[in-house]
Design an enzyme around this catalytic site. Structure first.
Site, short mmCIF file in Angstrom:
data_model
loop_
_atom_site.label_atom_id
_atom_site.label_comp_id
_atom_site.label_asym_id
_atom_site.label_seq_id
_atom_site.Cartn_x
_atom_site.Cartn_y
_atom_site.Cartn_z
N ASP A 8 -10.44 10.74 8.50
CA ASP A 8 -10.13 10.36 7.11
C ASP A 8 -10.75 8.99 6.81
O ASP A 8 -10.09 8.11 6.24
CB ASP A 8 -8.61 10.35 6.89
CG ASP A 8 -8.24 10.44 5.41
OD1 ASP A 8 -9.12 10.81 4.60
OD2 ASP A 8 -7.08 10.12 5.07
N LYS A 17 4.41 0.03 8.35
CA LYS A 17 4.12 1.30 7.67
C LYS A 17 5.35 2.18 7.84
O LYS A 17 5.74 2.47 8.98
CB LYS A 17 2.87 1.94 8.32
CG LYS A 17 2.36 3.14 7.58
CD LYS A 17 0.99 3.51 8.12
CE LYS A 17 0.43 4.74 7.44
NZ LYS A 17 -0.84 5.14 8.01
N GLY A 25 0.82 -1.21 0.00
CA GLY A 25 0.00 0.00 0.00
C GLY A 25 0.85 1.25 0.00
O GLY A 25 2.04 1.21 0.36
N LYS A 26 0.23 2.33 -0.41
CA LYS A 26 0.96 3.61 -0.40
C LYS A 26 -0.04 4.70 -0.06
O LYS A 26 -1.10 4.79 -0.69
CB LYS A 26 1.59 3.86 -1.76
CG LYS A 26 2.44 5.13 -1.81
CD LYS A 26 3.29 5.15 -3.06
CE LYS A 26 3.94 6.49 -3.33
NZ LYS A 26 4.56 7.13 -2.20
N ALA A 83 3.05 7.67 3.87
CA ALA A 83 3.86 6.48 4.14
C ALA A 83 3.56 5.36 3.16
O ALA A 83 2.56 5.40 2.43
CB ALA A 83 3.57 6.00 5.57
#
Ligand code: ADE
Length: 546
Positions: free
Chosen positions: A367, A267, A229-230, A234
């Protein structure tokens, strides 16, 4: 007469020789002379016992025997200082002491302890060598310095030992009472419900700030596997947390060893994203955050060598909810499981009580979106990415509040966030913005549920996956046009979907105060458990493994 004279001569010679022999010792070719020493009585003196002193009298005398040497004794009883110069045979004890320095040519004082008063003595073998006596220039000074140091240092040392011991005891106490951190080599077999129970068991408010930062200089033995993931701040990697070696049985009974490991998610924040790492770490460090629908946090590390900051968490191979919905159509049962667990996770975050009823700090995510929700093996959700999270406690600074106006992802921003008109006076307003975003995620799940009828390709709310609408275009849709993702009438043939859509509608209300709470949505999901029994569309689409 001649005989008499002869006898007188020999007698005189013998007498002379006998006197001489008293003063001269027969050595091969040399006779030793008696020592000339200062020979004063014991008398008061000005000699302070430092530096050079004088014998203090004019009397010098040869010692009675050649074996004797010059000796000086300096004494101090109370304030009375005396000096004594004498001859003495070093083979014999003087005041119980043997003279060991009598071969010196200078009389150099040495202190002898155990006399009950200050007692210095020196001996020497040279003409009037005890006229001048020498004390060590530092002896007294040194003693004073040593005693001053001891007097001042000993209490300091004792204090230091006390402080270190108390600190150690305090650390041990904290460790025992805080949530136990996983030890190296200890498997990651956590069970979130159990974790919660452990939280509530005898923990006090001090444990709410249990900080999981790995302060050990020794970092966890982690090997990064692949990026999964991005985000904005991070990158996320799947990684192996090594657990040591285990013995394995091979073919034909042959055994060998293998490296045991657990899969974790790491992460990684670069140096410049320190603030984001710190915020997420601080949020995760609250032991009360632990919940089966919140990503399980293991530890945080400062990887100084690479100027990186790591957060190590549980790894969920199914990935994000968005990825899941892109690739899968879900059944009503799945919708119920995914939606209910999402609402429960957010309700826990927002709550000011632990499941046990103890006070906890409410947290807002700010978020919430389908890419910040992970899907577990049993299709329940866990919330992740707390980089924008905010603890709604009394320590919230005016700055933090002022900067909390417009954060998050434009697509998921509530109308009041889009126009930066969030009511900062009331902490409930932050929760209401999370509820709005949750409504959009619930809509995404519903849009991919077989129970709505015809299921289209996955699309996020307000547009395509690859598009990233900006705040201005979202303002047009959400504020000016009061637009919301579409809920076609065809969806609500299913009673469960109908109830979910009614809740979604109440959660994305323009008026933040009119929205449901996450807790209320979670309760509604609980009540919906059996609604699929009434449905024609129940579970006909089977969930397929990724
Ligand atoms: N993506 C982001 N975090 C993840 C995690 N913990 N497990 C799997 N995928 C992730």
């Amino acid at each position: 007469m001649a005989l008499l004279r002869f006898s007188a001569f020999w007698c005189g010679t013998i007498l002379c020789l006998s006197i001489l022999s008293d003063n001269l010792e027969a050595t091969p070719g040399l006779l030793k002379q008696s020592q000339l020493c200062k020979f004063c009585d014991v008398r008061p003196t000005n000699c302070t016992g430092v530096g050079r002193c004088e014998a203090g009298c004019e009397i010098s005398s040869t010692c009675a025997h050649t074996s004797e040497v010059c000796v000086t004794i300096w004494r101090k009883k109370d304030d009375n200082v005396t000096m004594d110069t004498i001859c003495h045979n070093p083979a014999l004890r003087l005041h119980g002491l043997l003279l060991d320095d009598y071969n010196n040519t200078k009389c150099e004082m040495k202190e002898r302890k155990g006399m009950g008063y200050k007692f210095f003595i020196c001996s020497c073998t040279y003409e009037e060598c005890n006229e001048h006596i020498y004390f060590s220039p530092f002896s007294d000074l040194l003693e004073q310095v040593v005693s001053v140091i001891l007097v001042s240092l000993v209490p300091l040392l004792v204090l230091a030992v006390l402080v270190v011991t108390s600190f150690y005891i305090y650390r041990v106490y904290r460790q025992r009472h805080a949530r136990p951190l996983r030890k190296r080599g200890q498997p990651l077999h956590y069970h979130d419900e159990h974790a919660n129970m452990m939280d509530d068991e005898g923990s006090d408010s001090s444990s709410t700030h249990a900080n999981n930062l790995n302060h050990n200089t020794e970092l966890l033995p982690i090997e990064l596997d692949a990026q999964v993931g991005k985000g904005r701040f991070a990158e996320v990697y799947r990684a192996k947390l090594k657990q040591g070696t285990v013995v394995v049985g091979g073919v034909g009974g042959v055994t060998g060893t293998e490296q045991a490991f657990e899969t974790v998610a790491v992460k990684i924040f670069q140096d410049e994203e320190y603030a984001s790492w710190k915020n997420e770490k601080d949020i995760f460090s609250d032991a009360d955050l632990r919940h089966e629908n919140v990503l399980h946090f293991l530890t945080a590390e400062e990887r100084k060598v690479h100027k990186q900051y790591w957060l190590i968490t549980a790894y969920h191979p199914r990935g994000s909810l968005q990825e899941h919905l892109i690739h899968h159509v879900v059944s009503w049962r799945d919708l119920w499981t995914l939606g209910g667990s999402l609402a429960r996770g957010i309700a826990h975050l927002h709550s000011d009580r632990t499941p046990c009823g103890r006070y906890k700090v409410p947290i807002v995510h700010r978020d919430i979106k389908s890419s910040n929700v992970l899907v577990k093996g049993d299709l329940t959700c866990v919330l992740c990415d707390f980089g924008l999270g905010l603890r709604l406690d009394n320590s919230l600074s005016v700055d933090e509040l002022a900067n909390s106006g417009q954060v998050g992802t434009a697509r998921y921003m509530a109308p009041e966030v889009l126009e930066s008109r969030i009511n900062l006076e009331n902490i409930e307003s932050f929760k209401q913005t999370d509820v709005y975003s949750m409504a959009l995620v619930l809509w995404e799940i519903t849009s991919r549920c077989s129970a709505i009828g015809e299921v289209k390709e996955y699309e996020p709310p307000f547009g395509k996956v690859r598009e990233h609408p900006c705040v201005e275009s979202m303002k047009d849709s959400v504020l000016r046009d009061r637009g919301r993702p579409e809920i076609p009438n065809t969806w609500i043939n299913h009673p469960g979907i109908q109830t979910v859509c009614a809740s979604i509608d109440e959660c994305w209300d323009h008026d933040p105060e009119a929205r449901l709470t996450a807790h209320c949505v979670a309760e509604r999901f609980n009540e919906m458990e059996h609604l699929d029994k009434l449905s024609n569309h129940s579970d006909e689409i089977q969930y397929s493994e990724p």
